[in-house]
Design a protein around this motif. Structure first.
Motif, PDB file in Angstrom:
ATOM      1  N   ASN A 158       1.397   4.162  58.469  1.00 30.37           N
ATOM      2  CA  ASN A 158       2.744   4.162  59.423  1.00 30.37           C
ATOM      3  C   ASN A 158       2.370   3.817  60.719  1.00 30.37           C
ATOM      4  O   ASN A 158       1.403   4.612  61.177  1.00 30.37           O
ATOM      5  N   ALA A 214       0.115   8.739  62.146  1.00 34.88           N
ATOM      6  CA  ALA A 214       0.372   9.779  61.008  1.00 34.88           C
ATOM      7  C   ALA A 214      -0.104  11.031  61.620  1.00 34.88           C
ATOM      8  O   ALA A 214       0.438  12.301  61.194  1.00 34.88           O
ATOM      9  N   GLY A 272       7.163   7.336  66.239  1.00 36.82           N
ATOM     10  CA  GLY A 272       7.448   8.591  65.850  1.00 36.82           C
ATOM     11  C   GLY A 272       7.698   9.604  67.277  1.00 36.82           C
ATOM     12  O   GLY A 272       8.507   9.158  68.027  1.00 36.82           O
ATOM     13  N   ALA A 274       0.561  18.869  61.830  1.00 32.08           N
ATOM     14  CA  ALA A 274       0.553  17.935  62.909  1.00 32.08           C
ATOM     15  C   ALA A 274       0.511  18.422  64.289  1.00 32.08           C
ATOM     16  O   ALA A 274      -0.129  17.919  65.177  1.00 32.08           O
ATOM     17  N   SER A 286       3.483  12.192  64.240  1.00 34.55           N
ATOM     18  CA  SER A 286       4.194  12.474  62.974  1.00 34.55           C
ATOM     19  C   SER A 286       5.201  13.529  63.374  1.00 34.55           C
ATOM     20  O   SER A 286       5.008  14.761  63.883  1.00 34.55           O
ATOM     21  N   PRO A 296       7.053  13.713  57.559  1.00 41.14           N
ATOM     22  CA  PRO A 296       5.690  13.569  57.822  1.00 41.14           C
ATOM     23  C   PRO A 296       5.356  12.244  57.619  1.00 41.14           C
ATOM     24  O   PRO A 296       5.568  11.898  56.508  1.00 41.14           O
ATOM     25  N   TYR A 297       4.434  11.746  58.447  1.00 39.92           N
ATOM     26  CA  TYR A 297       4.032  10.159  58.389  1.00 39.92           C
ATOM     27  C   TYR A 297       2.855  10.240  57.370  1.00 39.92           C
ATOM     28  O   TYR A 297       2.225  10.862  57.414  1.00 39.92           O
TER      29      TYR A 297
END
Length: 522
Positions: A124, A110, A128, A356, A114, A119-120
């Motif tokens: 998770n 995340a 990605g 991120a 992400s 957005p994670y």
């Protein structure tokens, strides 16, 4: 061996026990599966658990000597572990990332993988963007928390209550990381799948687990058997203060669960001890340790809801205290503590600034700092001003009577000034990093809020400049985003691939029809 080094080894031994007295004795892998194809090659995911033993020494971990023991007189623990690593042992960059899960949920993917528009969240484990894997990192999720993936030792107290030795969580992360980085096999001969692959170890902790890492370093867990565990630490939005798990709780919940908040500003164990990273590093150095290279990252909302300013000033005054040479600190201007697409029960839509890219860029620079001693970006912080009783700011606890809580200064639009400025804030479409309500909702006080600028002059009856007044046209807006992206990339806060994604997003989203405030963050 010189006397200074011998003294350092002796200190490390007495603090948390030598390698012979604390170790992983068994690695059990329950499943192995492909994880995906990346620039560096094929990756696999292994799920299992580790079993470890600790010598029940007094003073190392509170109440450890009271815990039940096995036939060898040792105290046992077990913990869940997940490994993501190249399928080919010859592939990889030599770095192991140890992620400290937050309330039983992994965070590395995340934080670093992400995507921009989705957005994670914690927990998770999808690949990605594939940043970690593309760059050859091996990742270990090491679960440490009571009731959330770790089986901690216990004892029955004088009142007949079962108590869990929660400080063992620090030993779990220490011993597992040391095993993965240095050991060929466990005590029964099961091979360490990362044996021979690792030449440096980095730790990542967000929020609760940033406080975990600071407390881990403060209390001497970053050394075992005379060698350092983590060469670097990436501490994300941890505010100020520590994690109160050097105690024995009755469960079923963890003592790490809570934190000071608007409903309980006097919550103990977080802001009633060491507050600054400088104090922590000095204590590590006093024990003869070489502290890890560290990056500490704050969001704007952390200053309102988590007393982040105390991590800069300590418990007195308004002046920033000097940072040690091994530490860099960065504020992501306009960012929220957590980025979510939507949230129920809050007065305003959640903040939408995607931080991120800063996580990826600073993590990459931390790894380069460790691997090649390449200098990282200089500390970059937002200027602060005293909150002066602002009701939307978490006040200082009563045990810190001389503490001054400070918040970021803002420009005429309401956006914070200074700090690390993502292109979306350098060429804004609205106001970022606003405090959300109700403040008594811990979630609302952490997601922040975003308020879009009006499209046309006079649209809201306010003096705020409209988008039409700020930008000549779409091309002007995209050019400003492009210029800000180049600047952030040159400063080390954006990777080229993220800069391209941000510019592309600006080019394909007309500012005259920008998405509503409660759409996905960007």
């Amino acid at each position: 061996m010189n006397l200074t080094f011998r003294a350092a080894l002796a200190i490390a031994f007495t603090l948390v026990g030598a390698a012979a007295q604390a170790r992983v004795v068994r690695l059990e892998i329950a499943s192995k599966q492909p994880y995906g194809s990346f620039r560096s090659g094929e990756y696999v995911r292994w799920d299992g658990r580790i079993i470890g033993e600790l010598a029940p020494l007094p003073d190392a971990i509170p109440d450890l000597e009271k815990a039940s023991r096995n036939a060898k007189g040792m105290v046992e623990y077990a913990a869940r572990i997940i490994l993501f690593m190249p399928a080919d042992p010859t592939v990889g960059n030599g770095a192991l990332l140890v992620d400290v899960p937050n309330r039983g949920k992994a965070y590395a993917h995340a934080l670093y993988n992400s995507p921009r528009q989705l957005p994670y969240q914690s927990g998770n484990l999808d690949a990605g963007t594939g940043f970690l894997e593309d760059n050859g990192f091996s990742t270990a999720e090491i679960y440490w928390e009571l009731g959330r993936g770790a089986d901690l030792p216990s004892f029955v107290d004088t009142e007949g209550k079962k108590r869990f030795v929660e400080g063992v969580g620090f030993a779990i992360v220490r011993d597992a990381a040391d095993f993965l980085a240095h050991e060929a096999a466990d005590a029964s001969g099961t091979q360490n799948p990362l044996a021979g692959r690792i030449n440096r170890v980095l730790a990542s902790g967000k929020s609760q687990d940033g406080r975990f890492l600071k407390t881990f370093l403060l209390h001497g867990f970053n050394v075992t058997g005379g060698r350092r565990i983590f060469d670097g630490m990436h501490v994300f939005v941890s505010g100020a203060g520590l994690l109160p798990i050097l105690r024995s709780g009755t469960g079923p919940g963890s003592s790490a669960d809570g934190a000071p908040n608007f409903a309980d500003p006097e919550f103990p164990g977080v802001h009633d001890g060491v507050l600054t990273i400088g104090e922590i590093v000095e204590k590590a150095k006093a024990r003869g340790e070489i502290p890890p290279k560290m990056m500490l990252i704050n969001s704007t909302v952390d200053y309102y809801s988590l007393r982040a300013s105390l991590g800069r000033t300590g418990a007195k005054g308004t002046a920033d205290l000097p940072l040690p040479d091994n530490v860099r600190m960065y504020d992501v201007a306009g960012a929220s503590h957590v980025t979510v697409p939507k949230i129920a029960g809050c007065k305003l839509p959640p903040g939408r600034l995607d931080w991120a890219p800063v996580a990826r860029a600073t993590f990459a620079r931390l790894d380069q700092w460790i691997a090649t001693n390449a200098p990282p970006p200089a500390t970059r912080l937002m200027p602060l001003e005293p909150a002066n009783g602002n009701p939307t700011v978490l006040r200082a606890p009563k045990n810190l009577p001389d503490a001054v809580i400070q918040i970021p200064r803002r420009d005429a639009d309401g956006n914070p000034i200074g700090g690390v400025r993502l292109p979306d804030l350098a060429a804004p479409l609205g106001v970022h990093g606003i405090q959300n309500e109700p403040l008594t909702s811990f979630s609302c006080s952490l997601v922040g809020a975003y308020a879009p600028f009006p499209n046309a002059p006079g649209a809201t009856g306010e003096k705020t400049l409209s988008l039409a007044e700020r930008y000549k046209d779409q091309a002007d807006y995209v050019n400003r985003i492009r210029s800000a992206a180049r600047e952030a990339e040159a400063a080390g806060f954006l990777l080229p691939e993220d800069a391209a994604v941000i510019v592309n997003s600006a080019a394909e989203t007309p500012i005259s029809s920008q998405p509503p405030a409660d759409s996905a963050p960007r």
